[in-house]
Design an enzyme around this catalytic site. Structure first.
Site, PDB file in Angstrom:
ATOM      1  N   ASP A 172      30.687  45.118  48.742  1.00 38.32           N
ATOM      2  CA  ASP A 172      30.869  44.078  47.565  1.00 38.32           C
ATOM      3  C   ASP A 172      29.682  44.106  46.805  1.00 38.32           C
ATOM      4  OD1 ASP A 172      31.978  41.957  46.278  1.00 38.32           O
ATOM      5  OD2 ASP A 172      33.094  41.064  48.081  1.00 38.32           O
TER       6      ASP A 172
ATOM      7  N   GLU B  49      36.413  43.760  39.800  1.00 41.51           N
ATOM      8  CA  GLU B  49      37.104  42.351  39.614  1.00 41.51           C
ATOM      9  C   GLU B  49      37.245  41.948  38.317  1.00 41.51           C
ATOM     10  OE1 GLU B  49      36.794  38.147  41.554  1.00 41.51           O
ATOM     11  OE2 GLU B  49      35.282  38.703  41.107  1.00 41.51           O
TER      12      GLU B  49
ATOM     13  N   ASP C 122      31.773  42.678  41.936  1.00 40.18           N
ATOM     14  CA  ASP C 122      32.275  40.988  41.811  1.00 40.18           C
ATOM     15  C   ASP C 122      31.778  40.511  40.565  1.00 40.18           C
ATOM     16  OD1 ASP C 122      32.646  38.612  43.492  1.00 40.18           O
ATOM     17  OD2 ASP C 122      31.004  38.174  42.692  1.00 40.18           O
TER      18      ASP C 122
ATOM     19  N   HIS D 289      40.177  36.999  49.546  1.00 41.30           N
ATOM     20  CA  HIS D 289      39.217  35.969  49.876  1.00 41.30           C
ATOM     21  C   HIS D 289      39.339  34.639  48.798  1.00 41.30           C
ATOM     22  CE1 HIS D 289      36.855  37.916  47.274  1.00 41.30           C
ATOM     23  NE2 HIS D 289      35.920  37.169  47.234  1.00 41.30           N
ATOM     24  N   ASP D 290      39.748  34.991  47.860  1.00 37.69           N
ATOM     25  CA  ASP D 290      39.820  33.768  46.710  1.00 37.69           C
ATOM     26  C   ASP D 290      41.229  33.357  46.469  1.00 37.69           C
ATOM     27  OD1 ASP D 290      37.233  34.170  46.071  1.00 37.69           O
ATOM     28  OD2 ASP D 290      37.655  35.791  44.800  1.00 37.69           O
TER      29      ASP D 290
END
Ligand code: GLC
Length: 582
Positions: free
Chosen positions: A130, A285, A231, A352-353
């Site tokens: 990440d 992302e 990210d 995770h979001d």
């Protein structure tokens, strides 16, 4: 557990040799002639802090992944993306990095990392890092220097608005209800932050910043990393003439803040210096606000990124009212259509979001939790694109009930709460919605077994374990052939054995059906029919494709003994069945 204690230097060498041996193509066309391992892969995302704690401090760690390497192999996934584990003050659980080349002690050491990546590679599982480089932490040495004096060498690593020019033009922050600029007295200037004030945005327009990023990527590529997840990437480039944006513009956030044209030059540079050179891949992302934006990011002839993920599907189900299957089909069909010739996408419904897969897109009641999670996992692995599966969804972990705001530690939830208060919103409705869609739902500890704390930790878990762990856990499902986990393993096998599911054309069938999502995948002689009943009632459907099909043609089914009569089939609640039409 097997213990692997190869010396660290040796592991590093092996990891880099391994990386060179694999020659993934970085081409991106949606055809079989342009194959790549990252298209054929099945990615599993680990929220490290909640996966497995080995030192009893209540936080998951890298050694926890090492301990579960054989588990990862056994469920059939081929790629792992782990959320940030680098040095950080943890304002946003690691999405605020203060040293990009050091491991946060909470998660372990560099030796643990080397051991983990060696173990993954040994099992033919690729590793995705990440990369959080839209912003750094305010505790990074760059920002500490930058905010100490305008003459500091790092001052231009960030975006500043000198106070002598008056108030800066309004910029919206995704996490801070007070907006995107914060004032620093020592430099008499405001700095920009897309997220919290502790996450100042890096100035990508400065070539030195870009060079720092490539240097970080090089460091990790040489350690054997196979891919990068970029990210918040669509926000990296800014219009530094800082025009005023119209009032209310933030409702169309991505349009105003995402994918500025300059970004493409930076990505070419990144491709030439890192992606192409080290044979790694990168996934963004965000996709901008149009299909064209998305294509411009990932089409192979552009030599930029290789894959991207959009938010249209996860945005569908934001309140307890749920979503309409017609909208769901519409989103996936339009994206597939737009990417049928070129480019490549990630396929996901949770991360995770987001809240839990089955609680948002399936049915987490006792009666239907198992079958509806099986249906969703079947869907994710039957679409064109690389499936991104989230830890815990392979056993059907559900949302955790958190009706009190005091229990929320996540800055996003706290920020939203403050904004809602400020706007005079109906706070009861707000909490109900938060309880349903908050990302804290997706961050509870992994449910390994029925022992205390679900086998996640021997200490106090950093986040409350979902009380349903005695029912929903890996140990229990391992031995049950009808469990979500056993079905998940069968489905990863199906995906790997059938390139038609990876590369084949997609055709939507029964577009108007409100309960059933039916589609065909086709590649040369191979054709697979996918039937998914997204409802808790039986649904009878008629399709010419069903003519002549028998049980021998079933590729996978989450029920037993399904019969086809002529061109008709009655699908049971949340039934997910694939037929081979070849
Ligand atoms: C991305 C991450 C999210 C994080 C944010 C700020 O959206 O996925 O978890 O809070 O960026 O880094």
């Amino acid at each position: 557990m097997k213990s692997r204690t190869a010396p660290v230097a040796f592991l590093r060498m092996l990891n880099s040799v391994y990386n060179k041996k694999q020659k993934p193509s970085t081409a991106g066309e949606t055809t079989q002639s342009n194959k790549s391992w990252w298209k054929e892969g099945i990615l599993y995302q680990i929220y490290l802090q909640s996966f497995k704690d080995t030192d009893g401090d209540g936080f998951g760690d890298l050694n926890g992944v090492v301990e579960k390497l054989d588990y990862l192999k056994s469920i059939g996934i081929t790629m792992v993306w782990i959320t940030p584990f680098l040095e950080s003050p943890m304002v946003d659980n690691g999405y605020d990095v203060s040293d990009y080349k050091a491991i946060h002690p909470r998660y372990g050491t560099m030796e643990d990392f080397d051991r983990m990546i060696y173990g993954l590679h040994e099992r033919e599982i690729k590793f995705v890092l990440d990369m959080v480089v839209n912003h750094s932490s305010d505790q990074h040495k760059w920002f500490k220097g930058a905010s100490s004096s305008r003459d500091n060498e790092y001052y231009d690593y960030y975006h500043w608005w000198p106070a002598e020019k008056g108030e800066p033009p309004y910029r919206h922050s995704l996490f801070d209800p007070e907006g995107g600029w914060d004032y620093v007295e020592a430099v008499d200037a405001y700095y920009l932050h897309t997220f919290t004030g502790n996450q100042p945005d890096l100035n990508w327009e400065n070539p030195k910043v870009r060079q720092e990023v490539y240097d970080i990527m090089k460091f990790w590529a040489e350690k054997g990393v196979d891919g990068f997840r970029m990210d918040a990437f669509q926000f990296v480039s800014k219009d530094t003439t800082w025009p005023e944006f119209p009032e209310g513009h933030e409702k169309d956030y991505v349009k105003w803040y995402g994918l500025r044209p300059e970004l493409h030059g930076y990505l070419n540079e990144m491709y030439n210096k890192i992606i192409g050179k080290y044979n790694v891949f990168a996934v963004a992302e965000g996709t901008g606000s149009t299909f064209e934006d998305a294509h411009n990011l990932v089409d192979s002839d552009r030599n930029e990124l290789q894959m991207a993920y959009h938010f249209d599907a996860v945005n569908l189900s934001q309140t307890p009212k749920g979503y309409s299957l017609l909208d769901f089909k519409g989103v996936f069909s339009k994206w597939d259509n737009a990417f049928s010739e070129k480019g490549w996408l990630a396929i996901y419904l949770s991360n995770h979001d987001n809240a839990r897969l089955v609680s948002r897109f399936g049915n987490d009641s006792d009666d239907f939790r198992t079958v509806s999670t099986q249906l969703l996992n079947t869907f994710l692995m039957s679409m064109r694109g690389t499936p991104y599966l989230y830890y815990g969804d392979e056993i059907g972990m559900t949302n955790i009930d958190m009706p009190n705001i005091e229990e929320y530690t996540d800055i996003e939830a706290q920020g939203k709460y403050q904004s809602a208060l400020k706007a005079g919103a109906d706070m009861e409705e707000f909490i109900n919605t938060l309880n349903y869609n908050s990302r804290e739902n997706g961050r509870t500890p992994m449910q390994w077994d029925a022992s205390e704390n679900a086998g996640f930790t021997t200490g106090d878990p950093w986040r409350r374990v979902n009380p349903n762990y005695t029912e929903i856990n890996v140990a229990k499902q391992k031995t049950d052939p009808n469990s979500v986990l056993s079905h998940f393993k069968r489905m990863t096998e199906v995906r790997k054995k059938n390139p038609v599911l990876v590369y084949g054309d997609y055709t939507l069938l029964l577009p108007e059906h409100e309960q059933v999502y039916a589609f065909a995948r086709e590649l040369d002689e191979d054709k697979i029919l996918v039937l998914l009943n997204f409802s808790e009632s039986e649904s009878e459907i008629e399709l010419v494709e069903l003519q002549g099909l028998t049980s021998e043609k079933v590729v996978i089914d989450n029920y037993e003994g399904t019969a086809v009569e002529g061109t008709c089939i009655t699908l049971r609640p949340y039934q997910a069945i694939l037929f081979s039409l070849g």
